[in-house]
Design an enzyme around this catalytic site. Structure first.
Site, mmCIF file in Angstrom:
data_model
loop_
_atom_site.group_PDB
_atom_site.id
_atom_site.type_symbol
_atom_site.label_atom_id
_atom_site.label_comp_id
_atom_site.label_asym_id
_atom_site.label_seq_id
_atom_site.Cartn_x
_atom_site.Cartn_y
_atom_site.Cartn_z
ATOM 1 N N LYS A 1 -162.492 20.750 34.315
ATOM 2 C CA LYS A 1 -162.342 19.511 35.092
ATOM 3 C C LYS A 1 -161.341 19.699 36.221
ATOM 4 C CE LYS A 1 -159.373 16.236 33.510
ATOM 5 N NZ LYS A 1 -158.398 15.784 34.516
ATOM 6 N N ASN A 2 -160.183 20.293 35.891
ATOM 7 C CA ASN A 2 -159.110 20.378 36.888
ATOM 8 C C ASN A 2 -159.375 21.418 37.976
ATOM 9 O OD1 ASN A 2 -157.817 18.355 35.579
ATOM 10 N ND2 ASN A 2 -156.142 19.603 34.749
ATOM 11 N N CYS B 1 -153.250 9.078 33.775
ATOM 12 C CA CYS B 1 -152.533 9.081 32.503
ATOM 13 C C CYS B 1 -151.131 8.498 32.645
ATOM 14 C CB CYS B 1 -152.405 10.512 31.988
ATOM 15 S SG CYS B 1 -153.929 11.170 31.313
ATOM 16 N N ARG C 1 -144.767 10.418 37.743
ATOM 17 C CA ARG C 1 -145.756 11.180 38.490
ATOM 18 C C ARG C 1 -145.896 10.751 39.949
ATOM 19 N NH1 ARG C 1 -150.872 12.477 34.756
ATOM 20 N NH2 ARG C 1 -150.744 14.442 35.833
ATOM 21 N N ASP D 1 -150.525 20.547 29.013
ATOM 22 C CA ASP D 1 -151.776 19.913 28.566
ATOM 23 C C ASP D 1 -152.201 20.363 27.165
ATOM 24 O OD1 ASP D 1 -151.922 18.459 30.871
ATOM 25 O OD2 ASP D 1 -153.589 19.559 31.762
ATOM 26 N N ARG E 1 -162.572 11.008 29.842
ATOM 27 C CA ARG E 1 -162.195 11.397 31.208
ATOM 28 C C ARG E 1 -162.214 12.914 31.368
ATOM 29 N NH1 ARG E 1 -156.632 10.106 32.523
ATOM 30 N NH2 ARG E 1 -157.223 11.589 34.098
HETATM 31 C C1 UD1 Z 1 -151.978 18.717 37.162
HETATM 32 C C2 UD1 Z 1 -153.103 18.593 36.162
HETATM 33 C C3 UD1 Z 1 -152.587 18.032 34.846
HETATM 34 C C4 UD1 Z 1 -151.413 18.872 34.329
HETATM 35 C C5 UD1 Z 1 -150.349 19.038 35.410
HETATM 36 C C6 UD1 Z 1 -149.253 20.001 35.005
HETATM 37 C C7 UD1 Z 1 -155.014 18.189 37.620
HETATM 38 C C8 UD1 Z 1 -156.027 17.229 38.116
HETATM 39 N N1 UD1 Z 1 -154.118 17.715 36.735
HETATM 40 O O1 UD1 Z 1 -151.493 17.411 37.406
HETATM 41 O O2 UD1 Z 1 -153.646 18.044 33.905
HETATM 42 O O3 UD1 Z 1 -150.827 18.226 33.224
HETATM 43 O O4 UD1 Z 1 -150.950 19.551 36.628
HETATM 44 O O5 UD1 Z 1 -149.780 21.238 34.681
HETATM 45 O O6 UD1 Z 1 -155.033 19.341 37.975
HETATM 46 N N2 UD1 Z 1 -144.173 15.798 40.936
HETATM 47 C C9 UD1 Z 1 -143.300 15.159 41.777
HETATM 48 N N3 UD1 Z 1 -143.729 14.852 43.042
HETATM 49 C C10 UD1 Z 1 -144.988 15.145 43.493
HETATM 50 C C11 UD1 Z 1 -145.861 15.812 42.609
HETATM 51 C C12 UD1 Z 1 -145.426 16.128 41.329
HETATM 52 O O7 UD1 Z 1 -142.167 14.871 41.422
HETATM 53 O O8 UD1 Z 1 -145.307 14.840 44.644
HETATM 54 C C13 UD1 Z 1 -143.743 16.150 39.558
HETATM 55 C C14 UD1 Z 1 -144.541 15.415 38.478
HETATM 56 O O9 UD1 Z 1 -144.049 14.132 38.234
HETATM 57 C C15 UD1 Z 1 -144.384 16.354 37.300
HETATM 58 C C16 UD1 Z 1 -144.357 17.739 37.956
HETATM 59 O O10 UD1 Z 1 -144.007 17.516 39.328
HETATM 60 O O11 UD1 Z 1 -143.156 16.123 36.666
HETATM 61 C C17 UD1 Z 1 -145.657 18.502 37.907
HETATM 62 O O12 UD1 Z 1 -146.710 17.669 38.348
HETATM 63 P P1 UD1 Z 1 -148.017 18.231 39.042
HETATM 64 O O13 UD1 Z 1 -148.132 19.703 38.871
HETATM 65 O O14 UD1 Z 1 -148.112 17.677 40.412
HETATM 66 O O15 UD1 Z 1 -149.163 17.550 38.162
HETATM 67 P P2 UD1 Z 1 -150.572 17.112 38.673
HETATM 68 O O16 UD1 Z 1 -150.975 18.003 39.801
HETATM 69 O O17 UD1 Z 1 -150.630 15.660 38.849
#
Ligand code: UD1
Length: 422
Positions: free
Chosen positions: A22-23, A119, A124, A310, A402
């Site tokens: 999915k990701n 989620c 986030r 995850d 999902r």
């Molecule tokens: C992706 C995955 C999710 C997985 C996560 C971490 C997808 C669609 N989802 O989520 O399944 O759990 O990576 O491996 O690929 N953060 C900030 N600011 C930002 C962006 C992120 O502070 O602008 C923080 C987040 O709150 C979190 C950390 O960085 O604490 C990592 O998040 P991130 O890698 O961005 O997760 P996703 O890409 O949303």
């Protein structure tokens, strides 16, 4: 709202085939917005988030074609995109909708994307995505729950970007944007997840010039135009890991096929440390046998290639059956232990202190009604249900739909007593 009824106690046996990731599929679908030519994708998982992404893409007036319903092959043709908006009604269920931002801004010079839901596992934010796009020349405001971006002159330019925190979708967004930007973009502290590497592979097939795949330093030389491509999405490493735990927790013997074991090396190493018998039965196949006695472990979640956040909830379900005190430290998300209170209601002994969780085992689990609060938490409750005495009802399984393709059917074929109640 659908629920699962699980009657625990049956060791699993047989073979399960893993679906596409999915990701990896989500950013790849978004990348199709970067070109007017068709992008053909194979091994798309049949899960709810993919349908949502298809709707978001169709909302821009791009053509989204699925030869079978629900799809595993998908063609996206973004010849004339006329609407640069990702509306709240679609975005609210899926945080990955933010992946629309980079491609739309790069292709059209403007975009309006609702702030994501998804989620409930912490704050986030998307500040890092926004900051990086600003460095590339976008003017961005957030108001009324929407991120509105505009590029004076119409085309983004290259930039030196260093993420303060490693972000998976942030890296993906900037890779897509930089592919069509003018000049060179240097990305430091980029995410190295296999899904990022899969996206880079598609972008290169489309004509992008990207160096450093699989490392934390990426260099993108922007091109004026990208073309069509065909691509097969990598297998879902989290689904594979979840089924490995299912085999282990049930005390059965199963084969997990069409997976890439190297993508979950850290998780497999921890499971082996606990005493689970895992062996490679081929390059894309794992054989799993549950252990009679499991030992406690220490897990710290990390960015790839570390132990995936995850997989934390699913391995915690297994830790309830291990001898001694297991310790989990969640470093990626601040609120990712919502499954723990539900497992405790089933009889587990879990104490949470901030980012740390201690699981004392082994404890027998008892069936009851539990509520799924997010995608991976739901999977862990299903796993707990597989060994609980009596009947477990897992409520709100829309979370699991999902990201898992018909998990109850795959588990039933392995002999689990699980059914969907509508
Ligand atoms: C992706 C995955 C999710 C997985 C996560 C971490 C997808 C669609 N989802 O989520 O399944 O759990 O990576 O491996 O690929 N953060 C900030 N600011 C930002 C962006 C992120 O502070 O602008 C923080 C987040 O709150 C979190 C950390 O960085 O604490 C990592 O998040 P991130 O890698 O961005 O997760 P996703 O890409 O949303």
């Amino acid at each position: 709202m659908d629920r699962f009824r699980i009657t625990g106690g049956k060791p699993l046996e047989g073979t399960v085939r893993i679906s596409g990731a999915k990701n990896a599929a989500l950013p790849t679908m978004a990348a199709a917005l970067l070109t007017a030519e068709p992008v053909h994708l194979k091994n798309i998982p049949r899960v709810r988030d993919i349908i949502t992404m298809g709707q978001l893409i169709a909302h821009t007036n791009a053509r989204v074609e699925t030869p079978d319903v629900p799809p595993t092959d998908l063609t996206i043709e973004a010849r004339n995109i006329t609407d640069a908006e990702a509306p709240y009604e679609l975005v609210r269920t899926m945080r990955a909708s933010i992946l629309m931002l980079g491609p739309l801004v790069a292709r059209l010079g403007h975009a309006r994307v609702s702030l994501p839901g998804g989620c409930a596992i912490g704050a986030r934010p998307v500040d890092l995505h926004i900051k990086a796009l600003e460095q590339m020349g976008a003017e961005i405001s957030t108001e009324h729950g929407y991120v509105t971006a505009h590029v004076p002159g119409g085309r983004l330019h290259g930039a030196e970007i260093r993420f303060e925190k490693i972000t998976v979708t942030g890296t993906e967004n900037i890779l897509m944007a930089a592919s069509l930007a003018e000049g060179e973009t240097h990305l430091e502290s980029a995410a190295r997840e296999p899904e990022v590497t899969d996206l880079i592979e598609v972008l290169i097939k489309m004509g992008a010039r990207i160096e450093g795949a699989g490392t934390s330093t990426l260099v993108v030389r922007g091109v004026e135009r990208l073309g069509g491509a065909s691509h097969t999405i990598i297998p879902d490493r989290i689904e594979a890991g979840t089924f490995v735990v299912a085999g282990a927790i049930s005390g059965g013997e199963i084969e997990v096929t069409n997976c890439k074991p190297e993508h979950i090396r850290a998780v497999l190493a921890k499971l082996c440390e606990m005493g689970v018998d895992i062996e490679a039965a081929g390059p894309d196949r794992l054989r799993v046998r549950g252990a009679k006695k499991l030992t406690a472990i220490h897990v710290t979640t990390e960015e790839y290639p570390g132990f995936a956040t995850d997989m934390q909830a699913q391995v915690m379900a297994l830790a309830t059956q291990a001898q001694g005190s297991s310790e989990f430290v969640e470093t990626i998300f601040e609120n990712r232990y919502m499954h723990a209170s539900e497992m405790t209601r089933m009889g587990a002994d879990i104490t949470i202190d901030g980012r740390k969780a201690v699981v004392r085992g082994p404890t027998p689990l008892e069936g009851t009604t539990v509520i799924a609060s997010d995608l991976r938490a739901s999977a862990s409750l299903v796993l707990a249900g597989l060994i609980a005495r009596g009947e477990t009802i897992v409520d709100r399984v829309y979370h699991i739909d999902r990201g898992y393709e018909r998990i109850e059917e795959k588990l039933s074929r392995l002999g689990a007593r699980i059914e969907r109640l509508r």
